[in-house]
Design an enzyme around this catalytic site. Structure first.
Site, PDB file in Angstrom:
ATOM      1  N   TYR A 154       0.636   3.557 -45.836  1.00  0.00           N
ATOM      2  CA  TYR A 154       1.301   4.853 -45.722  1.00  0.00           C
ATOM      3  C   TYR A 154       2.800   4.662 -45.934  1.00  0.00           C
ATOM      4  CZ  TYR A 154      -2.944   6.898 -43.770  1.00  0.00           C
ATOM      5  OH  TYR A 154      -4.236   7.351 -43.588  1.00  0.00           O
ATOM      6  N   SER A 155       3.365   5.458 -46.840  1.00  0.00           N
ATOM      7  CA  SER A 155       4.815   5.434 -47.033  1.00  0.00           C
ATOM      8  C   SER A 155       5.494   5.895 -45.748  1.00  0.00           C
ATOM      9  CB  SER A 155       5.219   6.373 -48.175  1.00  0.00           C
ATOM     10  OG  SER A 155       4.670   5.933 -49.394  1.00  0.00           O
ATOM     11  N   CYS A 335       6.258   9.977 -56.445  1.00  0.00           N
ATOM     12  CA  CYS A 335       5.400   9.577 -55.333  1.00  0.00           C
ATOM     13  C   CYS A 335       4.433  10.707 -55.020  1.00  0.00           C
ATOM     14  CB  CYS A 335       6.234   9.241 -54.095  1.00  0.00           C
ATOM     15  SG  CYS A 335       5.271   8.469 -52.762  1.00  0.00           S
ATOM     16  N   GLU A 375       5.189   5.252 -57.212  1.00  0.00           N
ATOM     17  CA  GLU A 375       4.227   4.824 -56.189  1.00  0.00           C
ATOM     18  C   GLU A 375       3.230   5.983 -55.995  1.00  0.00           C
ATOM     19  OE1 GLU A 375       5.032   2.172 -52.607  1.00  0.00           O
ATOM     20  OE2 GLU A 375       5.068   4.174 -51.738  1.00  0.00           O
ATOM     21  N   TYR A 377      -1.098   7.159 -55.337  1.00  0.00           N
ATOM     22  CA  TYR A 377      -2.290   6.695 -54.626  1.00  0.00           C
ATOM     23  C   TYR A 377      -3.472   7.613 -54.922  1.00  0.00           C
ATOM     24  CZ  TYR A 377       0.191  10.112 -51.719  1.00  0.00           C
ATOM     25  OH  TYR A 377       0.904  11.202 -51.284  1.00  0.00           O
TER      26      TYR A 377
END
Length: 377
Positions: A154-155, A335, A375, A377
């Site tokens: 988790y960022s 992101c 980044e 996901y």
């Protein structure tokens, strides 16, 4: 950070003080973390016996004071490291942190639930803005009986000083992953996201296993405090940018005084889905020469073709300006969900071709110059 309309200067008050002094002036359609920060102290006090947590202070500042007042942070020694901390705790030997608070941060009309989660790490798992923690949910891995669950990254949605400005907490922006059976339309709990539901269901005082920190891709370059940073996010992908922006505009960091331009593009479904909008709107008001904020609301706005407004449509809207900024050395960050990148890449390629440029060549140059940060996901 809470804001009080009663005081004229910054004051520090214990978190378990009379909360009538720390009402937020930010009112919106969704639950605000600012409102909750000043009120969860008394319940936290009864649930967590750690005296350091009980005695923590929250900075309360008046909107009537000078608009550019910033919050003091400590320990300043967190600025001393020359390299980012990496993998201080391994997946097999994680650090045990404590849940401080879990707050829903979207309104009733938002699709799904997103929570702002604060975890106490006692200053033992330091990190830099843009890094991630690995979270290991409790229980057994169904695919590997006898083994723990796999780690989920988790960022981190706070600066290295955390939401309490003391270097002892980390915050996360987590959307609860829920699966609905396509045939029945009913929720299937057996297929729900294990870690997101664990975090969103957590209570103050619960323990959480932390690995990390990890990541260098999304670190905020600070060698040039006057640089331009173009930040593009969908949904919870806004997490690292919240950390960047708090460092730029909220915290009084002696070694980093931002004088450049931060430009945030945030794509969500609707107004109720906006994340940290109160914070970002305040930066926009206080620092109009240094911060720009564009929202893409797919269910409320239309793009120039009459279709839904996605973040790539906003990028196309300002494409000429964005390309000029990139030509002048701006950093650009992406992101969020992996599915956002093809549309964005297609938009950028189209714009490059309209300018008589090769997108492949330009992208290669941006990566070579370390201006390109992704980044997903």
């Amino acid at each position: 950070m809470a804001y009080s309309a009663l005081s004229q200067v910054p004051v520090a008050v214990p978190i378990n003080c009379d909360t009538s002094l720390t009402r937020s002036v930010f009112k919106s359609n969704h639950v605000s973390f600012h409102d909750k920060l000043s009120t969860f102290g008394s319940s936290l006090d009864s649930k967590i016996t750690n005296s350091r947590l009980r005695n923590r202070f929250v900075v309360c500042m008046s909107v009537q004071q000078a608009s550019k007042s910033k919050v003091g942070v400590s320990p300043i020694s967190l600025e001393d490291a020359k390299e980012p901390p990496l993998h201080l705790y391994k997946n097999k030997e994680p650090y045990t942190g404590t849940i401080v608070s879990v707050e829903r941060v979207v309104g009733p009309k938002a699709p799904g639930e997103t929570c702002h989660i604060v975890i106490d790490h006692g200053g033992n798992v330091p990190y830099w803005e843009g890094q991630s923690y690995g979270i290991i949910p409790p229980g057994e891995n169904p695919k590997k009986p006898g083994n723990p669950h796999n780690v989920r990254l988790y960022s981190i949605a706070s600066t290295r000083y955390g939401d309490f400005f003391d270097g002892k907490t980390a915050s996360f922006c987590v959307r609860r992953a829920v699966h609905y059976d396509p045939e029945t339309g009913k929720e299937d709990p057996s297929k729900n996201g294990v870690c997101s539901n664990f975090l969103c269901d957590s209570k103050p005082g619960d323990k959480v296993q932390i690995a990390g920190p990890s990541g260098k891709i999304m670190l905020l370059p600070e060698d040039n405090p006057n640089a331009t940073h173009i930040m593009i996010a969908t949904g919870t992908g806004v997490a690292p940018y919240r950390g960047y922006l708090r460092r730029m505009f909220m915290e009084a960091v002696p070694t980093y005084k931002f004088g450049g331009l931060a430009w945030l593009f945030l794509g969500v479904a609707n107004s109720d889905s906006l994340l940290y909008d109160d914070e970002f709107s305040k930066y926009l008001k206080d620092y109009p020469d240094h911060f720009r904020y564009d929202r893409a609301l797919s269910r409320e706005q239309k793009n120039k073709s009459g279709g839904k407004m996605y973040v790539q449509d906003k990028i196309e809207e300002y494409s000429d300006e964005i390309f000029k900024l990139l030509d002048n050395g701006a950093h650009i960050y992406f992101c969020g969900l992996k599915g956002m990148m093809p549309g964005i890449q297609e938009t950028l390629k189209k714009v490059a071709e309209q300018r008589g440029e090769s997108w492949d060549v330009k992208l290669s140059q941006l990566k070579k110059n370390k201006q390109w940060h992704v980044e997903v996901y």
